[in-house]
Design a protein around this motif. Structure first.
Motif, PDB file in Angstrom:
ATOM      1  N   MET A   1      -9.328  -5.069  51.966  1.00  0.00           N
ATOM      2  CA  MET A   1      -9.605  -4.098  50.938  1.00  0.00           C
ATOM      3  C   MET A   1      -8.528  -4.207  49.857  1.00  0.00           C
ATOM      4  O   MET A   1      -7.344  -4.261  50.152  1.00  0.00           O
ATOM      5  CB  MET A   1      -9.607  -2.691  51.543  1.00  0.00           C
ATOM      6  CG  MET A   1      -9.761  -1.594  50.530  1.00  0.00           C
ATOM      7  SD  MET A   1      -9.693   0.101  51.182  1.00  0.00           S
ATOM      8  CE  MET A   1     -11.050   0.116  52.309  1.00  0.00           C
ATOM      9  N   LYS A   2      -8.979  -4.225  48.615  1.00  0.00           N
ATOM     10  CA  LYS A   2      -8.037  -4.254  47.496  1.00  0.00           C
ATOM     11  C   LYS A   2      -7.263  -2.945  47.445  1.00  0.00           C
ATOM     12  O   LYS A   2      -7.738  -1.901  47.861  1.00  0.00           O
ATOM     13  CB  LYS A   2      -8.792  -4.428  46.176  1.00  0.00           C
ATOM     14  CG  LYS A   2      -9.424  -5.757  45.995  1.00  0.00           C
ATOM     15  CD  LYS A   2     -10.128  -5.935  44.656  1.00  0.00           C
ATOM     16  CE  LYS A   2     -10.212  -4.720  43.785  1.00  0.00           C
ATOM     17  NZ  LYS A   2     -10.967  -4.891  42.546  1.00  0.00           N
ATOM     18  N   ARG A   3      -6.084  -3.025  46.891  1.00  0.00           N
ATOM     19  CA  ARG A   3      -5.233  -1.843  46.742  1.00  0.00           C
ATOM     20  C   ARG A   3      -5.957  -0.768  45.928  1.00  0.00           C
ATOM     21  O   ARG A   3      -5.896   0.407  46.255  1.00  0.00           O
ATOM     22  CB  ARG A   3      -3.937  -2.272  46.062  1.00  0.00           C
ATOM     23  CG  ARG A   3      -2.813  -1.318  46.191  1.00  0.00           C
ATOM     24  CD  ARG A   3      -1.485  -1.930  45.763  1.00  0.00           C
ATOM     25  NE  ARG A   3      -1.556  -2.726  44.560  1.00  0.00           N
ATOM     26  CZ  ARG A   3      -0.640  -2.732  43.606  1.00  0.00           C
ATOM     27  NH1 ARG A   3       0.433  -1.997  43.705  1.00  0.00           N
ATOM     28  NH2 ARG A   3      -0.766  -3.496  42.557  1.00  0.00           N
ATOM     29  N   SER A   4      -6.645  -1.172  44.881  1.00  0.00           N
ATOM     30  CA  SER A   4      -7.340  -0.205  44.026  1.00  0.00           C
ATOM     31  C   SER A   4      -8.456   0.513  44.793  1.00  0.00           C
ATOM     32  O   SER A   4      -8.676   1.716  44.598  1.00  0.00           O
ATOM     33  CB  SER A   4      -7.902  -0.896  42.781  1.00  0.00           C
ATOM     34  OG  SER A   4      -8.783  -1.933  43.142  1.00  0.00           O
ATOM     35  N   GLU A   5      -9.122  -0.175  45.670  1.00  0.00           N
ATOM     36  CA  GLU A   5     -10.178   0.459  46.482  1.00  0.00           C
ATOM     37  C   GLU A   5      -9.574   1.453  47.475  1.00  0.00           C
ATOM     38  O   GLU A   5     -10.126   2.533  47.702  1.00  0.00           O
ATOM     39  CB  GLU A   5     -10.996  -0.602  47.213  1.00  0.00           C
ATOM     40  CG  GLU A   5     -11.860  -1.433  46.288  1.00  0.00           C
ATOM     41  CD  GLU A   5     -12.480  -2.642  46.973  1.00  0.00           C
ATOM     42  OE1 GLU A   5     -12.101  -2.973  48.120  1.00  0.00           O
ATOM     43  OE2 GLU A   5     -13.342  -3.280  46.338  1.00  0.00           O
TER      44      GLU A   5
ATOM     45  N   LYS B   1      -3.611  -4.469  37.216  1.00  0.00           N
ATOM     46  CA  LYS B   1      -3.662  -3.356  36.255  1.00  0.00           C
ATOM     47  C   LYS B   1      -2.852  -2.168  36.777  1.00  0.00           C
ATOM     48  O   LYS B   1      -2.208  -1.458  36.002  1.00  0.00           O
ATOM     49  CB  LYS B   1      -5.121  -2.941  36.019  1.00  0.00           C
ATOM     50  CG  LYS B   1      -5.305  -1.782  35.088  1.00  0.00           C
ATOM     51  CD  LYS B   1      -5.254  -2.248  33.668  1.00  0.00           C
ATOM     52  CE  LYS B   1      -5.689  -1.160  32.722  1.00  0.00           C
ATOM     53  NZ  LYS B   1      -5.676  -1.583  31.347  1.00  0.00           N
ATOM     54  N   LEU B   2      -2.892  -1.940  38.084  1.00  0.00           N
ATOM     55  CA  LEU B   2      -2.165  -0.821  38.671  1.00  0.00           C
ATOM     56  C   LEU B   2      -0.668  -0.894  38.373  1.00  0.00           C
ATOM     57  O   LEU B   2      -0.004   0.135  38.274  1.00  0.00           O
ATOM     58  CB  LEU B   2      -2.394  -0.763  40.180  1.00  0.00           C
ATOM     59  CG  LEU B   2      -3.809  -0.406  40.630  1.00  0.00           C
ATOM     60  CD1 LEU B   2      -3.946  -0.607  42.137  1.00  0.00           C
ATOM     61  CD2 LEU B   2      -4.172   1.016  40.227  1.00  0.00           C
ATOM     62  N   ASP B   3      -0.161  -2.103  38.236  1.00  0.00           N
ATOM     63  CA  ASP B   3       1.275  -2.295  37.994  1.00  0.00           C
ATOM     64  C   ASP B   3       1.637  -2.342  36.514  1.00  0.00           C
ATOM     65  O   ASP B   3       2.812  -2.435  36.178  1.00  0.00           O
ATOM     66  CB  ASP B   3       1.743  -3.582  38.685  1.00  0.00           C
ATOM     67  CG  ASP B   3       1.564  -3.511  40.191  1.00  0.00           C
ATOM     68  OD1 ASP B   3       1.808  -2.433  40.766  1.00  0.00           O
ATOM     69  OD2 ASP B   3       1.161  -4.522  40.786  1.00  0.00           O
TER      70      ASP B   3
ATOM     71  N   TYR C   1       0.056   2.539  35.791  1.00  0.00           N
ATOM     72  CA  TYR C   1      -1.247   3.114  36.146  1.00  0.00           C
ATOM     73  C   TYR C   1      -1.187   3.647  37.574  1.00  0.00           C
ATOM     74  O   TYR C   1      -1.674   4.746  37.857  1.00  0.00           O
ATOM     75  CB  TYR C   1      -2.353   2.060  36.015  1.00  0.00           C
ATOM     76  CG  TYR C   1      -2.882   1.919  34.616  1.00  0.00           C
ATOM     77  CD1 TYR C   1      -4.068   2.533  34.238  1.00  0.00           C
ATOM     78  CD2 TYR C   1      -2.191   1.176  33.660  1.00  0.00           C
ATOM     79  CE1 TYR C   1      -4.564   2.417  32.951  1.00  0.00           C
ATOM     80  CE2 TYR C   1      -2.669   1.049  32.365  1.00  0.00           C
ATOM     81  CZ  TYR C   1      -3.855   1.669  32.021  1.00  0.00           C
ATOM     82  OH  TYR C   1      -4.328   1.551  30.733  1.00  0.00           O
ATOM     83  N   LEU C   2      -0.580   2.882  38.482  1.00  0.00           N
ATOM     84  CA  LEU C   2      -0.478   3.304  39.871  1.00  0.00           C
ATOM     85  C   LEU C   2       0.265   4.633  39.987  1.00  0.00           C
ATOM     86  O   LEU C   2      -0.188   5.544  40.692  1.00  0.00           O
ATOM     87  CB  LEU C   2       0.225   2.243  40.715  1.00  0.00           C
ATOM     88  CG  LEU C   2       0.458   2.599  42.189  1.00  0.00           C
ATOM     89  CD1 LEU C   2      -0.871   2.839  42.905  1.00  0.00           C
ATOM     90  CD2 LEU C   2       1.251   1.493  42.875  1.00  0.00           C
ATOM     91  N   ARG C   3       1.368   4.768  39.297  1.00  0.00           N
ATOM     92  CA  ARG C   3       2.141   6.016  39.354  1.00  0.00           C
ATOM     93  C   ARG C   3       1.302   7.195  38.886  1.00  0.00           C
ATOM     94  O   ARG C   3       1.354   8.283  39.457  1.00  0.00           O
ATOM     95  CB  ARG C   3       3.397   5.895  38.503  1.00  0.00           C
ATOM     96  CG  ARG C   3       4.257   7.160  38.552  1.00  0.00           C
ATOM     97  CD  ARG C   3       5.599   6.925  37.877  1.00  0.00           C
ATOM     98  NE  ARG C   3       6.446   8.081  38.049  1.00  0.00           N
ATOM     99  CZ  ARG C   3       6.723   8.955  37.082  1.00  0.00           C
ATOM    100  NH1 ARG C   3       6.218   8.777  35.875  1.00  0.00           N
ATOM    101  NH2 ARG C   3       7.508   9.979  37.309  1.00  0.00           N
ATOM    102  N   ASN C   4       0.519   6.994  37.856  1.00  0.00           N
ATOM    103  CA  ASN C   4      -0.323   8.062  37.339  1.00  0.00           C
ATOM    104  C   ASN C   4      -1.454   8.418  38.295  1.00  0.00           C
ATOM    105  O   ASN C   4      -1.752   9.594  38.493  1.00  0.00           O
ATOM    106  CB  ASN C   4      -0.865   7.700  35.953  1.00  0.00           C
ATOM    107  CG  ASN C   4       0.161   7.937  34.890  1.00  0.00           C
ATOM    108  OD1 ASN C   4       0.232   9.010  34.319  1.00  0.00           O
ATOM    109  ND2 ASN C   4       1.009   6.937  34.632  1.00  0.00           N
TER     110      ASN C   4
END
Length: 158
Positions: free
Chosen positions: A1-5, A115-117, A128-131
């Motif tokens: 599973m991807k981190r975003s999922e 994108k998360l980073d 994005y991840l922090r938000n």
């Protein structure tokens, strides 16, 4: 599973369908109260309607950025709830909250992990991840308040 999922699933847990951490979620709580209960004031606590608006305000604001728009939200306006004077008003707010919750989680699920980073708008806002993690933590914080306020309302026979 991807981190975003994985992160999107955490969002769905607190907002829409989870029971693992809090043994409840916003959807379950919001669909089980009347508009009168949602606006009932206990001492100087926020109302359930105000907390719903507050979380939805941030979901909508960040969604706008995710979809290529500007960051237009400001903390000072995050509790500016329009009057809730009927069941229709309450259901409209809840429906908007649920739609934004699902859209927000879906947008996160579709993000590339890279994108998360990335910086979110400006370095002062972090990544994005922090938000997104902030939305999760913020949502659990206010979900706890919502549940306690709901218990106080029910205990008062409202």
């Amino acid at each position: 599973m991807k981190r975003s999922e994985f992160i999107a699933n955490r969002l769905r847990e607190v907002l829409l369908n989870g029971y693992w951490i809090a043994n409840t979620n916003y959807k379950e709580q919001l669909l089980s109260i009347t508009w009168q209960q949602a606006v009932h004031q206990i001492a100087d606590l926020n109302t359930i309607a105000a907390l719903t608006y507050h979380i939805n305000y941030y979901l909508a604001g960040l969604l706008n950025v995710f979809k290529g728009g500007l960051l237009e939200i400001k903390d000072q306006y995050s509790f500016d709830l329009p009057p809730i004077q009927s069941e229709t008003d309450w259901k409209k707010l809840v429906e908007e909250f649920l739609v934004n919750s699902a859209s927000f989680a879906n947008e996160v699920a579709q993000m590339r992990d890279e994108k998360l980073d990335q910086v979110f708008i400006d370095e002062k806002y972090g990544t994005y991840l922090r938000n997104v993690e902030g939305v999760i933590e913020h949502s659990y914080y206010h979900l706890g308040q919502l549940v306690l306020i709901k218990k106080l309302i029910f205990a008062a026979g409202k």
